[in-house]
Design an enzyme around this catalytic site. Sequence first.
Site, short mmCIF file in Angstrom:
data_model
loop_
_atom_site.label_atom_id
_atom_site.label_comp_id
_atom_site.label_asym_id
_atom_site.label_seq_id
_atom_site.Cartn_x
_atom_site.Cartn_y
_atom_site.Cartn_z
N GLU A 47 11.30 6.18 19.62
CA GLU A 47 10.34 6.23 18.51
C GLU A 47 9.58 4.91 18.41
O GLU A 47 8.35 4.89 18.23
CB GLU A 47 11.09 6.51 17.21
CG GLU A 47 10.22 6.45 15.96
CD GLU A 47 11.02 6.10 14.71
OE1 GLU A 47 10.41 5.58 13.77
OE2 GLU A 47 12.25 6.33 14.70
N ASP A 51 5.58 4.81 19.01
CA ASP A 51 4.69 4.34 17.95
C ASP A 51 3.65 3.37 18.51
O ASP A 51 2.46 3.44 18.18
CB ASP A 51 5.52 3.66 16.86
CG ASP A 51 4.66 3.04 15.77
OD1 ASP A 51 3.97 3.79 15.06
OD2 ASP A 51 4.66 1.81 15.65
N ASP A 120 9.03 11.07 13.20
CA ASP A 120 9.75 10.14 14.09
C ASP A 120 10.02 10.78 15.45
O ASP A 120 9.90 10.14 16.49
CB ASP A 120 11.07 9.71 13.46
CG ASP A 120 10.89 8.74 12.30
OD1 ASP A 120 9.76 8.28 12.08
OD2 ASP A 120 11.88 8.46 11.59
N GLU A 123 6.94 10.74 17.64
CA GLU A 123 6.74 9.44 18.27
C GLU A 123 7.76 9.22 19.39
O GLU A 123 7.43 8.64 20.45
CB GLU A 123 6.85 8.32 17.24
CG GLU A 123 5.67 8.31 16.26
CD GLU A 123 5.77 7.22 15.22
OE1 GLU A 123 4.73 6.77 14.74
OE2 GLU A 123 6.91 6.81 14.89
#
Length: 230
Positions: A47, A51, A120, A123
């Site tokens: 994650e 991101d 989450d 990502e």
Amino acid sequence: MNRELKELEQKIGYQFQDEKLFAQAMTHSSYANEHRLSKAGCNERLEFLGDAVLEVVSSDFLFHMYPDKPEGELTKIRASIVCEPTLAYCAADIDLGSYLLLGRGEEATGGRGRNSVVSDAMEALIGAIYLDGGFANAKEFIHRFIMNDIEHKQLFYDSKTILQEMVQASTEDHLEYEVLREEGPDHNKTFEVRALLGGEEIGRGTGRTKKAAEAVAAYRGILKLRDNKE
């Protein structure tokens, strides 16, 4: 690889070389803790990476798509696309929540539908594709499932404010939100809300919180008012 993940591969149009990496992207920390996996066995590190990849790709996309917009406007548009509610909205398009490995507690409290969990995971999936197939494949995934339909995502992000501005500019009718239904225990509630303009319903939405349901109702209200103008 299990049948569910194979199905998800077909949905996203990407086949993983490293199946363990794919499975890790779908492993929530609650499942890892419950099964005594190492801290690195859940999707949190992926994650973190995803991101960063998402920020680069979305920034590059918007920079070239809007050559005349200043930095401040580009930042606002990017925020509307990569925020938690919008990523959860994107994740819903591929039903990502249904493929997650969750601990029993997280499962019981509605984790599969919680914005924070599925955003989450979205990502983490980006991070896994980046590691498995490189930047180009991650970029293709982001363009296809996140950077699509930007105008509607912006409306969704700030729907209540936009609807209020539309109403104030065109009518003196009162805009209000009414809770129609509230179900489930405190830790796993579902709300259904409708937006009313002058007492007439213009949009309805559901969500895990009253605020989230209002946002969906407002978004649908915007679309209805726009259609009525055309």
